[in-house]
Write a protein that holds these residues in place. Structure first.
Motif, mmCIF file in Angstrom:
data_model
loop_
_atom_site.group_PDB
_atom_site.id
_atom_site.type_symbol
_atom_site.label_atom_id
_atom_site.label_comp_id
_atom_site.label_asym_id
_atom_site.label_seq_id
_atom_site.Cartn_x
_atom_site.Cartn_y
_atom_site.Cartn_z
ATOM 1 N N ILE A 38 0.975 -1.339 -0.061
ATOM 2 C CA ILE A 38 -0.079 -0.555 -0.076
ATOM 3 C C ILE A 38 1.035 1.360 0.004
ATOM 4 C CG2 ILE A 38 -1.876 1.247 1.461
ATOM 5 C CD1 ILE A 38 -2.933 -1.667 2.268
ATOM 6 N N ASP A 39 2.203 1.286 0.667
ATOM 7 C CA ASP A 39 2.572 2.087 0.893
ATOM 8 C C ASP A 39 3.532 2.182 -0.565
ATOM 9 O OD1 ASP A 39 2.517 2.702 3.372
ATOM 10 O OD2 ASP A 39 4.691 1.751 3.855
ATOM 11 N N THR A 42 0.370 4.398 -2.433
ATOM 12 C CA THR A 42 0.342 6.251 -2.186
ATOM 13 C C THR A 42 1.629 7.134 -2.194
ATOM 14 O OG1 THR A 42 0.656 5.197 0.258
ATOM 15 C CG2 THR A 42 -1.140 5.281 -0.093
ATOM 16 N N SER A 43 2.943 6.298 -2.064
ATOM 17 C CA SER A 43 4.249 7.207 -2.204
ATOM 18 C C SER A 43 4.035 7.932 -3.704
ATOM 19 C CB SER A 43 5.367 6.492 -2.279
ATOM 20 O OG SER A 43 6.389 6.821 -2.808
ATOM 21 N N ARG A 49 -0.879 7.292 3.093
ATOM 22 C CA ARG A 49 -1.547 6.157 3.735
ATOM 23 C C ARG A 49 -2.180 6.213 4.082
ATOM 24 N NH1 ARG A 49 0.922 1.107 4.543
ATOM 25 N NH2 ARG A 49 -0.470 -0.500 5.775
ATOM 26 N N PHE A 52 -5.571 6.013 1.329
ATOM 27 C CA PHE A 52 -5.836 5.088 0.337
ATOM 28 C C PHE A 52 -7.331 4.429 1.886
ATOM 29 C CE2 PHE A 52 -5.687 -0.259 0.433
ATOM 30 C CZ PHE A 52 -5.471 0.230 -1.111
#
Length: 203
Positions: A38-39, A42-43, A49, A52
């Motif tokens: 997930i990081d 989002t990055s 984070r 999301f």
């Protein structure tokens, strides 16, 4: 007319969700469908984070959104063929475009295949177009199948597995015509070979 605060907020949410979906496609292109976290998403999207989880519950939810967006795009690309009178030709064109696009754009293909095997049809357009094609084919006698559901299973099952074969390197892009012909034969189309090998084009 000045947009209301609610409209502005809704527009911002839609842009943020779209940015996450687009970012996910780029991340999947670099890392594949299983490796990203997930990081990573989002990055890539440039959001926190926590953002999301305002839009998706999990990586699988995001992958489904990516696959659905991909399917909606190809359905839009194929909008020109909705006016074709022959349901068999419309089904053939869809199958061939999906398989050939998977061969040309593997990241797109894997996103669609992975999610379509559990969630097909993907998106409103795919569902509506497939239902219309099957209904037309059965009504005109082009498709000799006992039920609409059987037709859906034949088309979606063979189409998705045909994409998978190409993505895994077990077949080349020309597999598109082989699959299309086999599907049309299974649907009872007498001139399946001719229809499946008609020149692809737009309008």
């Amino acid at each position: 007319m000045v947009a209301s605060r609610a409209e502005i907020g809704r527009s911002r949410r839609e842009r943020t969700r779209a940015a996450l979906v687009e970012a996910a496609l780029r991340v999947f292109a670099r890392l594949g469908p299983d490796a990203p976290s997930i990081d990573d998403f989002t990055s890539e999207a440039g959001v926190a984070r926590g953002t999301f989880y305002n839009y998706f519950n999990s990586r699988e939810d995001l992958l489904l959104a990516v696959a659905t967006a991909a399917a909606e795009r190809i359905e839009a690309d194929l909008a020109w063929q909705r006016s074709l009178p022959d349901a068999a030709e419309r089904v053939s064109l869809h199958l061939r475009h999906y398989i050939r696009k998977a061969a040309a754009e593997p990241v797109w293909g894997w996103a669609v295949v992975r999610m379509a095997l559990v969630a097909a049809p993907l998106g409103t357009s795919m569902q509506d177009n497939l239902a219309q094609d099957v209904a037309d084919g059965r009504a005109t006698g082009r498709f000799a199948v006992s039920s609409a559901q059987l037709a859906y299973d034949i088309i979606l099952g063979a189409g998705m597995m045909g994409m998978r074969s190409v993505l895994q390197g077990e077949a080349d892009a020309a597999h598109a015509e082989v699959v299309a012909e086999a599907v049309l034969r299974a649907l009872g189309v007498a001139d399946a070979a001719e229809v499946a090998h008609r020149t692809l084009g737009a309008g």
